[in-house]
Design a protein around this motif. Structure first.
Motif, PDB file in Angstrom:
ATOM      1  N   MET A   1       8.522  67.319  21.794  1.00 21.71           N
ATOM      2  CA  MET A   1       9.251  66.272  22.506  1.00 21.71           C
ATOM      3  C   MET A   1      10.748  66.532  22.334  1.00 21.71           C
ATOM      4  SD  MET A   1       9.104  62.195  21.812  1.00 21.71           S
ATOM      5  CE  MET A   1       8.576  61.390  23.279  1.00 21.71           C
ATOM      6  N   SER A   2      11.461  66.593  23.442  1.00 17.66           N
ATOM      7  CA  SER A   2      12.896  66.826  23.374  1.00 17.66           C
ATOM      8  C   SER A   2      13.639  65.498  23.224  1.00 17.66           C
ATOM      9  CB  SER A   2      13.366  67.577  24.612  1.00 17.66           C
ATOM     10  OG  SER A   2      13.147  66.797  25.758  1.00 17.66           O
ATOM     11  N   THR A   3      14.854  65.597  22.753  1.00 17.74           N
ATOM     12  CA  THR A   3      15.689  64.419  22.569  1.00 17.74           C
ATOM     13  C   THR A   3      16.232  63.973  23.925  1.00 17.74           C
ATOM     14  OG1 THR A   3      16.335  65.213  20.387  1.00 17.74           O
ATOM     15  CG2 THR A   3      17.739  63.540  21.383  1.00 17.74           C
ATOM     16  N   PRO A   4      16.108  62.681  24.255  1.00 18.32           N
ATOM     17  CA  PRO A   4      16.651  62.199  25.531  1.00 18.32           C
ATOM     18  C   PRO A   4      18.174  62.372  25.594  1.00 18.32           C
ATOM     19  CG  PRO A   4      15.258  60.537  24.488  1.00 18.32           C
ATOM     20  CD  PRO A   4      15.450  61.644  23.501  1.00 18.32           C
ATOM     21  N   ASP A   5      18.709  62.640  26.781  1.00 18.73           N
ATOM     22  CA  ASP A   5      20.150  62.825  26.963  1.00 18.73           C
ATOM     23  C   ASP A   5      20.961  61.633  26.471  1.00 18.73           C
ATOM     24  OD1 ASP A   5      19.682  65.294  28.105  1.00 18.73           O
ATOM     25  OD2 ASP A   5      19.849  64.556  30.164  1.00 18.73           O
ATOM     26  N   TRP A   6      20.423  60.428  26.664  1.00 15.08           N
ATOM     27  CA  TRP A   6      21.172  59.221  26.306  1.00 15.08           C
ATOM     28  C   TRP A   6      21.229  58.982  24.794  1.00 15.08           C
ATOM     29  CZ3 TRP A   6      17.811  56.212  23.729  1.00 15.08           C
ATOM     30  CH2 TRP A   6      16.462  56.303  24.061  1.00 15.08           C
ATOM     31  N   LEU A   7      20.518  59.794  24.028  1.00 15.48           N
ATOM     32  CA  LEU A   7      20.505  59.613  22.579  1.00 15.48           C
ATOM     33  C   LEU A   7      21.570  60.458  21.873  1.00 15.48           C
ATOM     34  CD1 LEU A   7      18.997  57.880  20.582  1.00 15.48           C
ATOM     35  CD2 LEU A   7      17.271  59.655  20.385  1.00 15.48           C
ATOM     36  N   THR A   8      22.252  61.298  22.626  1.00 16.77           N
ATOM     37  CA  THR A   8      23.327  62.107  22.056  1.00 16.77           C
ATOM     38  C   THR A   8      24.567  61.939  22.914  1.00 16.77           C
ATOM     39  OG1 THR A   8      22.653  64.051  23.331  1.00 16.77           O
ATOM     40  CG2 THR A   8      21.716  63.812  21.124  1.00 16.77           C
ATOM     41  N   GLY A   9      25.740  62.116  22.320  1.00 17.83           N
ATOM     42  CA  GLY A   9      27.000  61.925  23.034  1.00 17.83           C
ATOM     43  C   GLY A   9      27.445  63.184  23.725  1.00 17.83           C
ATOM     44  N   PRO A  10      28.594  63.172  24.351  1.00 10.70           N
ATOM     45  CA  PRO A  10      29.485  62.024  24.543  1.00 10.70           C
ATOM     46  C   PRO A  10      28.972  61.057  25.612  1.00 10.70           C
ATOM     47  CG  PRO A  10      30.385  63.937  25.661  1.00 10.70           C
ATOM     48  CD  PRO A  10      29.146  64.402  24.930  1.00 10.70           C
ATOM     49  N   ILE A  11      29.556  59.849  25.599  1.00 11.18           N
ATOM     50  CA  ILE A  11      29.174  58.813  26.552  1.00 11.18           C
ATOM     51  C   ILE A  11      30.422  58.463  27.371  1.00 11.18           C
ATOM     52  CG2 ILE A  11      28.200  56.516  26.842  1.00 11.18           C
ATOM     53  CD1 ILE A  11      27.152  56.797  23.900  1.00 11.18           C
ATOM     54  N   TYR A  12      30.396  58.816  28.641  1.00  4.89           N
ATOM     55  CA  TYR A  12      31.560  58.611  29.495  1.00  4.89           C
ATOM     56  C   TYR A  12      31.605  57.211  30.090  1.00  4.89           C
ATOM     57  CZ  TYR A  12      32.072  63.562  28.817  1.00  4.89           C
ATOM     58  OH  TYR A  12      32.211  64.786  28.225  1.00  4.89           O
ATOM     59  N   LYS A  13      32.776  56.837  30.560  1.00  3.65           N
ATOM     60  CA  LYS A  13      33.106  55.483  30.993  1.00  3.65           C
ATOM     61  C   LYS A  13      32.032  54.807  31.844  1.00  3.65           C
ATOM     62  CE  LYS A  13      36.807  52.821  33.075  1.00  3.65           C
ATOM     63  NZ  LYS A  13      38.157  52.852  33.627  1.00  3.65           N
ATOM     64  N   ASP A  14      31.532  55.475  32.857  1.00  2.74           N
ATOM     65  CA  ASP A  14      30.581  54.834  33.763  1.00  2.74           C
ATOM     66  C   ASP A  14      29.179  54.659  33.184  1.00  2.74           C
ATOM     67  OD1 ASP A  14      32.562  54.629  35.664  1.00  2.74           O
ATOM     68  OD2 ASP A  14      31.974  56.464  36.722  1.00  2.74           O
ATOM     69  N   HIS A  15      28.941  55.163  31.979  1.00  2.00           N
ATOM     70  CA  HIS A  15      27.601  55.120  31.392  1.00  2.00           C
ATOM     71  C   HIS A  15      27.553  54.428  30.027  1.00  2.00           C
ATOM     72  CE1 HIS A  15      26.261  57.803  34.539  1.00  2.00           C
ATOM     73  NE2 HIS A  15      27.355  58.510  34.322  1.00  2.00           N
ATOM     74  N   ARG A  16      28.661  53.871  29.592  1.00  2.00           N
ATOM     75  CA  ARG A  16      28.727  53.302  28.235  1.00  2.00           C
ATOM     76  C   ARG A  16      27.755  52.146  28.037  1.00  2.00           C
ATOM     77  NH1 ARG A  16      34.910  51.997  28.065  1.00  2.00           N
ATOM     78  NH2 ARG A  16      34.217  51.237  30.078  1.00  2.00           N
ATOM     79  N   ASN A  17      27.792  51.135  28.901  1.00  2.00           N
ATOM     80  CA  ASN A  17      26.920  49.972  28.719  1.00  2.00           C
ATOM     81  C   ASN A  17      25.448  50.352  28.796  1.00  2.00           C
ATOM     82  OD1 ASN A  17      29.575  48.822  29.308  1.00  2.00           O
ATOM     83  ND2 ASN A  17      28.476  46.882  29.342  1.00  2.00           N
TER      84      ASN A  17
END
Length: 81
Positions: A1-17
């Protein structure tokens, strides 16, 4: 099982919330300690969000998710391949 993209950074402005909400839900299901979850999300916000959200915005996300049922003992172990 790979790590989901949203579980690692960076987190850009349009995706923070969206990303911090997903992480909060994930950690809340995996970790039976809400203080640890809060610390992880605030740390991710400061370290990975470009730019970081305000602490107030992060607390709003946390409060929304943490009021739901969360982790219980031994719940949330990554499945074996």
């Amino acid at each position: 099982m790979s790590t989901p993209d949203w579980l690692t950074g960076p987190i850009y402005k349009d995706h923070r919330n969206e990303t911090l909400t997903k992480r909060t839900g994930y950690y809340h299901r995996m970790i039976p300690n809400t203080d640890v979850v809060r610390n992880l999300i605030h740390t991710a916000n400061r370290a990975e969000c470009i730019p970081p959200l305000s602490d107030r915005e992060v607390d709003t996300i946390l409060n929304s998710i943490l009021k739901r049922d969360g982790a219980s003992h031994f719940r949330g172990v990554w499945p074996a391949k």
